[in-house]
Enzyme design. Structure first.
Site, short mmCIF file in Angstrom:
data_model
loop_
_atom_site.label_atom_id
_atom_site.label_comp_id
_atom_site.label_asym_id
_atom_site.label_seq_id
_atom_site.Cartn_x
_atom_site.Cartn_y
_atom_site.Cartn_z
N GLU A 79 4.43 4.24 5.63
CA GLU A 79 3.23 3.39 5.56
C GLU A 79 2.08 4.17 4.94
OE1 GLU A 79 1.79 0.79 5.22
OE2 GLU A 79 1.18 -0.20 7.08
N ASP B 290 -5.55 -0.41 -1.87
CA ASP B 290 -6.35 -1.29 -2.72
C ASP B 290 -7.67 -1.69 -2.09
OD1 ASP B 290 -5.25 -3.02 -0.67
OD2 ASP B 290 -5.86 -4.71 -1.93
N ASP C 82 -4.56 2.38 10.96
CA ASP C 82 -5.96 2.16 11.28
C ASP C 82 -6.00 1.77 12.76
OD1 ASP C 82 -8.72 1.71 10.27
OD2 ASP C 82 -8.28 -0.38 10.69
N GLY D 143 0.79 -1.25 0.00
CA GLY D 143 0.00 0.00 0.00
C GLY D 143 0.81 1.28 0.00
N PHE E 259 -13.46 3.57 4.04
CA PHE E 259 -12.49 2.67 3.41
C PHE E 259 -12.05 3.34 2.11
CE2 PHE E 259 -10.95 -0.80 0.84
CZ PHE E 259 -10.10 -1.42 1.74
P1 5GP Z 1 -3.87 -1.59 11.04
O1 5GP Z 1 -2.85 -2.66 11.26
O2 5GP Z 1 -3.42 -0.22 11.50
O3 5GP Z 1 -5.22 -1.96 11.62
O4 5GP Z 1 -4.14 -1.52 9.49
C1 5GP Z 1 -3.22 -0.95 8.62
C2 5GP Z 1 -3.36 -1.54 7.24
O5 5GP Z 1 -4.75 -1.78 6.95
C3 5GP Z 1 -2.90 -0.57 6.17
O6 5GP Z 1 -1.53 -0.74 5.88
C4 5GP Z 1 -3.79 -0.94 5.00
O7 5GP Z 1 -3.23 -2.02 4.29
C5 5GP Z 1 -5.07 -1.40 5.63
N1 5GP Z 1 -6.09 -0.34 5.68
C6 5GP Z 1 -6.56 0.31 6.77
N2 5GP Z 1 -7.50 1.21 6.43
C7 5GP Z 1 -7.62 1.13 5.08
C8 5GP Z 1 -8.42 1.83 4.11
O8 5GP Z 1 -9.23 2.73 4.39
N3 5GP Z 1 -8.23 1.47 2.81
C9 5GP Z 1 -7.36 0.50 2.41
N4 5GP Z 1 -7.28 0.24 1.12
N5 5GP Z 1 -6.60 -0.18 3.29
C10 5GP Z 1 -6.73 0.15 4.61
#
Ligand code: 5GP
Length: 180
Positions: free
Chosen positions: A100, A161, A104, A45, A154
């Site tokens: 990064e 993606d 999230d 990403g 999202f």
């Molecule tokens: P975390 O580990 O912080 O919960 O999630 C981080 C990863 O979740 C990011 O690197 C990404 O791959 C994915 N992610 C979180 N939110 C989004 C979003 O709104 N759109 C997309 N495409 N990926 C997301």
């Protein structure tokens, strides 16, 4: 896959690129221009953000690439790291900047920061993100450099993606039916 015609534009390409340049200026002010900086791109990403950001950095930059995922094909975090492919060198007491796409829950970056601090002999480990989805945070991770805050949508495009698609878009968009 979803119909791209239903994708709403959130951030156009010119706004993204201007803000990334500003973020690079902040990074240039934070580090010495004489000291090497090790940039870590979290695939897949972060790839577009990583390329755009690195073009504006003034210090000698080493690029490393790793692969981590907590989402898989879903639009929600799975709560665990699904795929980890981390091959990193010893950084010999040099600075490290993780790049990064989005934080999230913070799971992915909490895992990675701890991994680097325990295994890679970094002088410092900082974090640059394109997006911070603060409202979803479950782990205590704060970016040192953040281009945009985003609410609980999202989003796709500019490296991000949905089921492997839309990474190539030069803007950020979202599908309304994924919003909360
Ligand atoms: P975390 O580990 O912080 O919960 O999630 C981080 C990863 O979740 C990011 O690197 C990404 O791959 C994915 N992610 C979180 N939110 C989004 C979003 O709104 N759109 C997309 N495409 N990926 C997301």
């Amino acid at each position: 896959m979803k119909d791209i015609k239903t994708l709403k534009k959130l951030i156009p390409a010119d706004v993204l690129n201007k803000r990334i340049k500003e973020l690079a200026d902040e990074i240039n002010k934070t580090y010495s221009t004489d000291e090497p900086l090790n940039l870590i791109c979290v695939l897949r990403g972060a790839v577009m953000f990583f390329c755009e950001l690195s073009k504006h950095l003034k210090m000698p930059v080493n690029m490393e690439f790793i692969s981590l995922s907590s989402y898989g094909n879903s639009t929600n975090s799975s709560g665990k790291i699904n795929r980890a492919n981390i091959i990193l060198p010893d950084f010999n007491n040099q600075n490290v900047l993780i790049v990064e796409d989005i934080i999230d829950t913070g799971l992915t970056l909490d895992f990675l920061i701890k991994y680097i601090n325990q295994n890679c002999a970094a002088k410092s480990t900082k974090l640059a993100v394109l997006f911070d989805k603060k409202c979803a945070r479950k782990y205590d991770v704060k970016p040192n450099f953040c281009a945009f805050e985003v609410d609980n949508k999202f989003i796709v495009g500019f490296g991000l993606d949905y089921m492997g698609y839309y990474r190539n878009l030069d803007y950020i968009g979202y599908f309304e039916d994924f919003s909360e």
